[in-house]
Scaffold this motif. Sequence first.
Motif, PDB file in Angstrom:
ATOM      1  N   THR A  39      78.998  18.890  53.207  1.00 27.92           N
ATOM      2  CA  THR A  39      78.759  17.444  53.314  1.00 27.92           C
ATOM      3  C   THR A  39      80.032  16.591  53.338  1.00 27.92           C
ATOM      4  OG1 THR A  39      76.861  17.998  51.970  1.00 27.92           O
ATOM      5  CG2 THR A  39      77.232  15.670  52.369  1.00 27.92           C
ATOM      6  N   ARG A  43      87.005  15.010  53.568  1.00 27.10           N
ATOM      7  CA  ARG A  43      87.153  13.833  52.698  1.00 27.10           C
ATOM      8  C   ARG A  43      87.996  14.236  51.476  1.00 27.10           C
ATOM      9  NH1 ARG A  43      85.567   9.289  54.925  1.00 27.10           N
ATOM     10  NH2 ARG A  43      83.762   8.582  53.743  1.00 27.10           N
ATOM     11  N   TYR A 300      78.217  11.825  47.205  1.00 24.28           N
ATOM     12  CA  TYR A 300      77.459  11.793  48.450  1.00 24.28           C
ATOM     13  C   TYR A 300      77.130  10.358  48.845  1.00 24.28           C
ATOM     14  CZ  TYR A 300      73.256  11.938  51.362  1.00 24.28           C
ATOM     15  OH  TYR A 300      72.326  11.705  52.350  1.00 24.28           O
ATOM     16  N   HIS A 301      76.630   9.581  47.898  1.00 20.65           N
ATOM     17  CA  HIS A 301      76.220   8.223  48.250  1.00 20.65           C
ATOM     18  C   HIS A 301      77.420   7.302  48.490  1.00 20.65           C
ATOM     19  CE1 HIS A 301      71.916   8.528  48.249  1.00 20.65           C
ATOM     20  NE2 HIS A 301      71.968   9.254  47.153  1.00 20.65           N
ATOM     21  N   LEU A 302      78.559   7.607  47.883  1.00 16.73           N
ATOM     22  CA  LEU A 302      79.735   6.765  48.130  1.00 16.73           C
ATOM     23  C   LEU A 302      80.451   7.151  49.418  1.00 16.73           C
ATOM     24  CD1 LEU A 302      81.425   6.455  44.624  1.00 16.73           C
ATOM     25  CD2 LEU A 302      80.239   4.674  45.894  1.00 16.73           C
ATOM     26  N   ALA A 304      79.340   9.561  52.021  1.00 16.35           N
ATOM     27  CA  ALA A 304      78.676  10.048  53.228  1.00 16.35           C
ATOM     28  C   ALA A 304      77.994   8.930  54.002  1.00 16.35           C
ATOM     29  CB  ALA A 304      77.658  11.128  52.863  1.00 16.35           C
ATOM     30  N   GLY A 305      78.005   7.723  53.466  1.00 20.37           N
ATOM     31  CA  GLY A 305      77.278   6.627  54.133  1.00 20.37           C
ATOM     32  C   GLY A 305      77.988   6.097  55.350  1.00 20.37           C
ATOM     33  N   GLU A 306      77.488   4.974  55.837  1.00 22.41           N
ATOM     34  CA  GLU A 306      77.984   4.394  57.073  1.00 22.41           C
ATOM     35  C   GLU A 306      79.453   4.014  56.955  1.00 22.41           C
ATOM     36  OE1 GLU A 306      74.974   2.007  59.970  1.00 22.41           O
ATOM     37  OE2 GLU A 306      75.210   1.406  57.909  1.00 22.41           O
ATOM     38  N   GLU A 307      80.233   4.355  57.987  1.00 17.41           N
ATOM     39  CA  GLU A 307      81.666   4.054  57.950  1.00 17.41           C
ATOM     40  C   GLU A 307      81.936   2.557  57.865  1.00 17.41           C
ATOM     41  OE1 GLU A 307      84.200   7.425  60.221  1.00 17.41           O
ATOM     42  OE2 GLU A 307      82.830   6.256  61.427  1.00 17.41           O
ATOM     43  N   GLU A 309      80.294   0.407  56.364  1.00 25.05           N
ATOM     44  CA  GLU A 309      79.818  -0.211  55.130  1.00 25.05           C
ATOM     45  C   GLU A 309      80.951  -0.816  54.326  1.00 25.05           C
ATOM     46  OE1 GLU A 309      76.064   1.338  52.701  1.00 25.05           O
ATOM     47  OE2 GLU A 309      77.923   2.309  52.155  1.00 25.05           O
TER      48      GLU A 309
ATOM     49  N   LEU B  86      72.381  17.268  54.129  1.00 27.55           N
ATOM     50  CA  LEU B  86      73.732  17.548  53.639  1.00 27.55           C
ATOM     51  C   LEU B  86      74.564  18.334  54.647  1.00 27.55           C
ATOM     52  CD1 LEU B  86      72.572  18.435  50.055  1.00 27.55           C
ATOM     53  CD2 LEU B  86      73.927  16.445  50.673  1.00 27.55           C
ATOM     54  N   LEU B  91      77.002  12.174  59.059  1.00 28.89           N
ATOM     55  CA  LEU B  91      76.659  11.470  57.818  1.00 28.89           C
ATOM     56  C   LEU B  91      77.431  10.164  57.667  1.00 28.89           C
ATOM     57  CD1 LEU B  91      76.388  14.314  55.171  1.00 28.89           C
ATOM     58  CD2 LEU B  91      74.593  12.749  55.896  1.00 28.89           C
ATOM     59  N   ARG B  92      78.668  10.182  58.144  1.00 25.40           N
ATOM     60  CA  ARG B  92      79.496   8.992  57.945  1.00 25.40           C
ATOM     61  C   ARG B  92      79.105   7.856  58.878  1.00 25.40           C
ATOM     62  NH1 ARG B  92      85.502  11.393  57.541  1.00 25.40           N
ATOM     63  NH2 ARG B  92      86.087   9.214  57.507  1.00 25.40           N
ATOM     64  N   ARG B  93      78.351   8.174  59.914  1.00 21.53           N
ATOM     65  CA  ARG B  93      77.985   7.132  60.879  1.00 21.53           C
ATOM     66  C   ARG B  93      76.618   6.536  60.602  1.00 21.53           C
ATOM     67  NH1 ARG B  93      79.483   9.758  66.662  1.00 21.53           N
ATOM     68  NH2 ARG B  93      81.525  10.555  66.126  1.00 21.53           N
ATOM     69  N   ARG B  94      75.930   7.078  59.638  1.00 23.15           N
ATOM     70  CA  ARG B  94      74.565   6.616  59.386  1.00 23.15           C
ATOM     71  C   ARG B  94      74.465   5.997  58.013  1.00 23.15           C
ATOM     72  NH1 ARG B  94      70.201   9.822  61.674  1.00 23.15           N
ATOM     73  NH2 ARG B  94      70.851  10.624  63.669  1.00 23.15           N
ATOM     74  N   ASN B  96      73.104   5.533  54.247  1.00 25.96           N
ATOM     75  CA  ASN B  96      72.737   6.549  53.268  1.00 25.96           C
ATOM     76  C   ASN B  96      71.266   6.867  53.322  1.00 25.96           C
ATOM     77  OD1 ASN B  96      74.758   7.633  51.780  1.00 25.96           O
ATOM     78  ND2 ASN B  96      75.078   5.736  50.662  1.00 25.96           N
TER      79      ASN B  96
END
Lengths: 309, 208
Positions: A39, A43, A300-302, A304-307, A309, B86, B91-94, B96
């Motif tokens: 995942t 990073r 993960y929540h910090l 893996a989210g939208e770039e 954001e 996972l 993942l980074r483009r979507r 959470n």
Amino acid sequence: MRHLLSIADLDVADANMLLDTADELKKTLLGRQVRKLPTLRGRTVVTVFYENSTRTRVSFEIAGKWMSGDVINVSIGGSSVGKGESLRDTALTLASAGADCVIVRHPASGAAHRLASWLDQTGVAVVNAGDGTHEHPTQALLDAQTLRERLGELAGRRVAIVGDVLHSRVARSNVRLLTLLGAEVVLVAPPTLLPTGVGSWPVEVRHDLDSVLGGVDAVMMLRVQAERMHGGFFPSAREYAVHYGLNKRRLDLLPEHAPVLHPGPMLRGMEISSAAADSERSQVTEQVRNGVHLRMAVLYHLLAGEEAE
Amino acid sequence: MAPRSARAGATSSQERELLVGADVARTIARMAHQLIEKTALDASDAPRVVLLGIPTRGAPLARRLAAKITEFTGVTIPTGTVDVTLYRDDLRRRPNRPLEPTSLPDGGLDDALVVLVDDVLFSGRTVRAALDALRDHGRPSAVQLAVLIDRGHRELPIRADYVGKNVPTARREEVLVRLAELDGADAVLLRRSESDVAAEDHTPEDAG
């Protein structure tokens, strides 16, 4: 979620999302020989601990590694902080060097917020791994995860938090999170170890541990933080143990379903006896295990989210 | 003047029904027959076949396929779900997303013929993520793919072994699969973007 600095920044949905994610991660990894997910590949997570820690630092490191992130531990003794570098310059150095997330523990309350304000424009996420006597949000979340496993939903449950509330960031974060999730909290401590203004907290305050134990669904013991005490807060360790230590006799006062939690490190014989610490009710090792999954959920929540954001 | 039936409301002009109720059930039954034939799972030397749904809608689809296979052959097929969140490379483009449950059938995946089941096959990235996830859960003897709808626009060299319906689509269109278990009723809808609909509103045919 941009940073995780305080439980106060979370609403019920955020908190439940983190707890649910941690539960799923635990189930996903259970029994696997290779506990590695791709995942966070590529990073970089940096831990910067200005105070000693075993559990928190190691569990963040394992969490990052199990998600294939690159984890770097900055040891303060061996860093430029020893030469007098300020927190701000250290933070900007880490951001320039390519960190995606900084996990910070600091003896000053509010340090994590300051760090986040400096790093806000750089896109680097900050996780508060304990700042002074202020907050320790991931500890509260892993405690809630452990309680949920034992008790189910926390709404309507009554939880006692016992000991050195005055110096405890764990207690502050736990009071916020447990009340957010709908639980009742009763603080049990000598008057000298309660913070001023505790009357305005959404909790019940008691001084007599024996009378509380029969009516709670869980008990969270706190560490007596001798390193933060400058003065006499109680006459002696022995007297503290007699009034506020969780021993075998007090364990038997608890309802059968009630687990015992302790954030560690435990001072055996003072705040908790070995009989209580090693009993079947004790969740201390489960808390550590859950800490890894919970911190994976946070990363993960910090990260893996939208770039954008 | 009464509106034309095809334009009875904004919704009907933006969403076209590709499959409704009984069509979905019939399509799943046909896929079950194809699966039985191709895997020979009712033969005496049959491989151990496992159906793994990709959440969200792949999970009930896998269960329905397994039920149909049991109905047609009497053979019980184990099912499970595998969450691929996972393992995604985007993942980074979507935004959470919460994780969905992963549950593997008893006996695991080692040496089984695993059929991945999903509702829509599009870029192929979900399937690639599922293949990566499978590698962490065991070593199947073979992996096949069953999808209710193949809408094209592949970005990876992936194709399905069992396809309920091929639907040529424009890239910006959406295919929506609704299943009774989650949505109250079965349907497959093609949704066009508002701008496409607006452009069509001004075509000469429409004006006539």
